[in-house]
Design a protein around this motif. Structure first.
Motif, PDB file in Angstrom:
ATOM      1  N   GLU A  65      26.077 -15.650   3.124  1.00 34.63           N
ATOM      2  CA  GLU A  65      27.402 -15.841   2.699  1.00 34.63           C
ATOM      3  C   GLU A  65      28.618 -14.929   1.648  1.00 34.63           C
ATOM      4  OE1 GLU A  65      29.134 -20.041   2.020  1.00 34.63           O
ATOM      5  OE2 GLU A  65      27.628 -20.693   3.224  1.00 34.63           O
ATOM      6  N   LEU A  66      27.998 -12.973   2.179  1.00 36.89           N
ATOM      7  CA  LEU A  66      28.362 -12.078   0.889  1.00 36.89           C
ATOM      8  C   LEU A  66      29.431 -11.434   1.234  1.00 36.89           C
ATOM      9  CD1 LEU A  66      25.606  -9.482   2.180  1.00 36.89           C
ATOM     10  CD2 LEU A  66      25.651 -11.158  -0.093  1.00 36.89           C
ATOM     11  N   ALA A  67      30.298 -12.053   2.514  1.00 34.40           N
ATOM     12  CA  ALA A  67      31.825 -11.894   2.505  1.00 34.40           C
ATOM     13  C   ALA A  67      32.386 -12.830   1.563  1.00 34.40           C
ATOM     14  CB  ALA A  67      32.644 -11.875   3.935  1.00 34.40           C
ATOM     15  N   ASP A  68      31.833 -14.242   1.022  1.00 32.71           N
ATOM     16  CA  ASP A  68      32.821 -14.778  -0.403  1.00 32.71           C
ATOM     17  C   ASP A  68      32.309 -14.307  -1.370  1.00 32.71           C
ATOM     18  OD1 ASP A  68      33.732 -16.316   2.148  1.00 32.71           O
ATOM     19  OD2 ASP A  68      31.468 -17.468   1.773  1.00 32.71           O
ATOM     20  N   LYS A  69      31.713 -13.544  -1.437  1.00 30.58           N
ATOM     21  CA  LYS A  69      30.294 -12.747  -2.732  1.00 30.58           C
ATOM     22  C   LYS A  69      31.084 -11.438  -3.598  1.00 30.58           C
ATOM     23  CE  LYS A  69      26.670 -15.854  -2.359  1.00 30.58           C
ATOM     24  NZ  LYS A  69      25.587 -16.211  -1.916  1.00 30.58           N
ATOM     25  N   ILE A  70      32.320 -11.492  -2.591  1.00 30.36           N
ATOM     26  CA  ILE A  70      33.125  -9.949  -2.599  1.00 30.36           C
ATOM     27  C   ILE A  70      34.021 -10.071  -4.145  1.00 30.36           C
ATOM     28  CG2 ILE A  70      34.833  -8.596  -2.340  1.00 30.36           C
ATOM     29  CD1 ILE A  70      33.534  -7.834   0.776  1.00 30.36           C
ATOM     30  N   GLY A  71      33.950  -9.391  -5.135  1.00 31.62           N
ATOM     31  CA  GLY A  71      35.054  -9.750  -5.974  1.00 31.62           C
ATOM     32  C   GLY A  71      33.834  -9.427  -7.688  1.00 31.62           C
ATOM     33  N   PRO A  72      32.580 -11.156  -7.314  1.00 33.46           N
ATOM     34  CA  PRO A  72      32.253 -11.317  -8.705  1.00 33.46           C
ATOM     35  C   PRO A  72      31.317  -9.693  -8.937  1.00 33.46           C
ATOM     36  CG  PRO A  72      31.912 -13.237  -7.921  1.00 33.46           C
ATOM     37  CD  PRO A  72      32.553 -12.022  -6.574  1.00 33.46           C
ATOM     38  N   ALA A  73      31.087  -9.278 -10.490  1.00 37.40           N
ATOM     39  CA  ALA A  73      30.497  -8.292 -10.946  1.00 37.40           C
ATOM     40  C   ALA A  73      29.375  -8.530 -11.827  1.00 37.40           C
ATOM     41  CB  ALA A  73      31.319  -7.014 -11.293  1.00 37.40           C
ATOM     42  N   GLY A 101      25.719  -7.952  -3.903  1.00 32.18           N
ATOM     43  CA  GLY A 101      25.141  -6.181  -2.664  1.00 32.18           C
ATOM     44  C   GLY A 101      24.085  -5.109  -2.779  1.00 32.18           C
ATOM     45  N   GLU A 102      23.499  -5.971  -4.415  1.00 32.11           N
ATOM     46  CA  GLU A 102      22.887  -4.614  -4.810  1.00 32.11           C
ATOM     47  C   GLU A 102      21.600  -5.298  -5.515  1.00 32.11           C
ATOM     48  OE1 GLU A 102      25.804  -1.070  -5.648  1.00 32.11           O
ATOM     49  OE2 GLU A 102      26.070  -3.369  -7.104  1.00 32.11           O
ATOM     50  N   THR A 103      21.871  -7.841  -5.472  1.00 32.60           N
ATOM     51  CA  THR A 103      21.536  -7.933  -6.591  1.00 32.60           C
ATOM     52  C   THR A 103      20.775  -8.912  -5.231  1.00 32.60           C
ATOM     53  OG1 THR A 103      23.007  -7.544  -8.582  1.00 32.60           O
ATOM     54  CG2 THR A 103      20.942  -8.483  -8.605  1.00 32.60           C
ATOM     55  N   LEU A 104      19.437  -9.340  -5.536  1.00 32.76           N
ATOM     56  CA  LEU A 104      19.084 -10.791  -4.614  1.00 32.76           C
ATOM     57  C   LEU A 104      18.199 -11.260  -6.055  1.00 32.76           C
ATOM     58  CD1 LEU A 104      19.067 -12.032  -2.582  1.00 32.76           C
ATOM     59  CD2 LEU A 104      16.771 -10.714  -2.046  1.00 32.76           C
ATOM     60  N   ALA A 105      18.260 -12.876  -5.785  1.00 32.34           N
ATOM     61  CA  ALA A 105      17.314 -13.396  -6.798  1.00 32.34           C
ATOM     62  C   ALA A 105      16.470 -13.696  -5.358  1.00 32.34           C
ATOM     63  CB  ALA A 105      18.734 -14.757  -7.008  1.00 32.34           C
ATOM     64  N   LEU A 106      15.465 -13.441  -5.524  1.00 33.65           N
ATOM     65  CA  LEU A 106      14.317 -14.219  -4.487  1.00 33.65           C
ATOM     66  C   LEU A 106      13.522 -15.156  -4.890  1.00 33.65           C
ATOM     67  CD1 LEU A 106      11.638 -11.037  -4.221  1.00 33.65           C
ATOM     68  CD2 LEU A 106      13.661 -11.736  -2.456  1.00 33.65           C
ATOM     69  N   VAL A 157      32.010  -3.908   4.100  1.00 30.99           N
ATOM     70  CA  VAL A 157      30.589  -2.965   2.840  1.00 30.99           C
ATOM     71  C   VAL A 157      30.044  -4.578   3.109  1.00 30.99           C
ATOM     72  CG1 VAL A 157      31.434  -3.742   0.157  1.00 30.99           C
ATOM     73  CG2 VAL A 157      33.080  -2.997   1.478  1.00 30.99           C
ATOM     74  N   VAL A 158      30.253  -5.215   3.211  1.00 25.09           N
ATOM     75  CA  VAL A 158      29.796  -6.682   3.591  1.00 25.09           C
ATOM     76  C   VAL A 158      28.108  -6.488   5.029  1.00 25.09           C
ATOM     77  CG1 VAL A 158      28.950  -9.174   4.524  1.00 25.09           C
ATOM     78  CG2 VAL A 158      30.954  -8.843   4.054  1.00 25.09           C
ATOM     79  N   ALA A 159      28.671  -5.278   5.332  1.00 20.97           N
ATOM     80  CA  ALA A 159      27.152  -5.399   6.488  1.00 20.97           C
ATOM     81  C   ALA A 159      26.906  -4.326   5.947  1.00 20.97           C
ATOM     82  CB  ALA A 159      28.362  -4.188   7.933  1.00 20.97           C
ATOM     83  N   ALA A 160      26.860  -3.330   4.941  1.00 21.17           N
ATOM     84  CA  ALA A 160      26.250  -2.766   3.900  1.00 21.17           C
ATOM     85  C   ALA A 160      25.305  -3.122   2.848  1.00 21.17           C
ATOM     86  CB  ALA A 160      27.076  -1.632   3.308  1.00 21.17           C
ATOM     87  N   TRP A 161      26.367  -4.313   2.868  1.00 21.99           N
ATOM     88  CA  TRP A 161      25.206  -5.574   1.351  1.00 21.99           C
ATOM     89  C   TRP A 161      23.933  -6.058   2.442  1.00 21.99           C
ATOM     90  CZ3 TRP A 161      28.867  -8.091  -1.512  1.00 21.99           C
ATOM     91  CH2 TRP A 161      29.843  -7.405  -2.728  1.00 21.99           C
ATOM     92  N   GLU A 162      24.272  -6.516   3.603  1.00 23.59           N
ATOM     93  CA  GLU A 162      23.353  -7.066   4.475  1.00 23.59           C
ATOM     94  C   GLU A 162      21.793  -5.941   4.826  1.00 23.59           C
ATOM     95  OE1 GLU A 162      25.582  -8.469   7.751  1.00 23.59           O
ATOM     96  OE2 GLU A 162      26.117 -10.510   6.674  1.00 23.59           O
ATOM     97  N   ARG A 163      22.404  -4.711   4.975  1.00 27.76           N
ATOM     98  CA  ARG A 163      21.586  -3.675   5.529  1.00 27.76           C
ATOM     99  C   ARG A 163      20.481  -3.976   4.078  1.00 27.76           C
ATOM    100  NH1 ARG A 163      25.237  -1.702   7.809  1.00 27.76           N
ATOM    101  NH2 ARG A 163      25.917   0.372   6.468  1.00 27.76           N
ATOM    102  N   GLN A 164      21.125  -4.187   2.417  1.00 28.73           N
ATOM    103  CA  GLN A 164      20.786  -3.796   1.564  1.00 28.73           C
ATOM    104  C   GLN A 164      19.735  -4.395   0.819  1.00 28.73           C
ATOM    105  OE1 GLN A 164      23.875  -0.891  -0.755  1.00 28.73           O
ATOM    106  NE2 GLN A 164      23.618  -2.940  -1.584  1.00 28.73           N
TER     107      GLN A 164
END
Length: 158
Positions: free
Chosen positions: A21-29, A49-54, A143-150
């Motif tokens: 649900e990355l579209a809902d996660k735009i904003g927090p840094a 989009g640059e941080t992933l909790a496995l 932005v969300v599409a780029a995050w999904e690829r990353q």
């Protein structure tokens, strides 16, 4: 004063950085702090989009290739990851290792293994806002599409 709360990420932070649900996660840094060669602290702002909790013990990061933060993490050692949000301040520390995400991602990727998690909550004086950003130049869907690829690259990294 911060207090140790364990060696596992809080469930809310894992959910915030699960790549869904990355579209809902735009904003927090989020803030990643490393040390330059001379010991100077080096802050780096990251998004969901640059941080992933496995899972509760592993955080992965996708950084601009060749950045000073990437150079610091490549040298090894530990890093500090900070999450600041309303009524929540969490510090995550642990050693970091470089990952191979392949040349197509064109980012430097790393994994932090959680050693300790601290909370910095103050009764009667809560944090009322977090560190946030806005998307002003691009369509948020781009932005969300780029995050999904990353994040797909981060998941596949070895």
């Amino acid at each position: 004063m911060s207090k140790l709360i364990g060696d596992t990420l809080p469930d809310g932070l894992v959910s915030a950085l699960d790549g869904a649900e990355l579209a809902d996660k735009i904003g927090p840094a989020y803030l990643l702090v490393t040390s330059d060669e001379d010991g100077t602290p080096r802050p780096c702002m990251l998004s969901a989009g640059e941080t992933l909790a496995l899972d509760g013990r592993r955080l992965r990061f996708a950084l601009w290739r060749g950045s000073r933060t990437a150079a610091n993490l490549t040298r090894g050692g530990s890093a500090l990851f900070c999450h600041v949000a309303p009524r929540t301040v969490v510090y995550v520390r642990g050693p970091v290792r470089a990952l191979d995400a392949g040349p197509e991602l064109n980012l430097d990727c790393f994994e932090l293994t959680v050693d300790s998690v601290e909370s910095d909550d103050h009764a009667g004086m809560p944090v009322t806002t977090g560190i946030t950003f806005a998307v002003e130049r691009d369509d948020p869907a781009v932005v969300v599409a780029a995050w999904e690829r990353q994040l797909a690259g981060l998941r596949a990294a070895t």
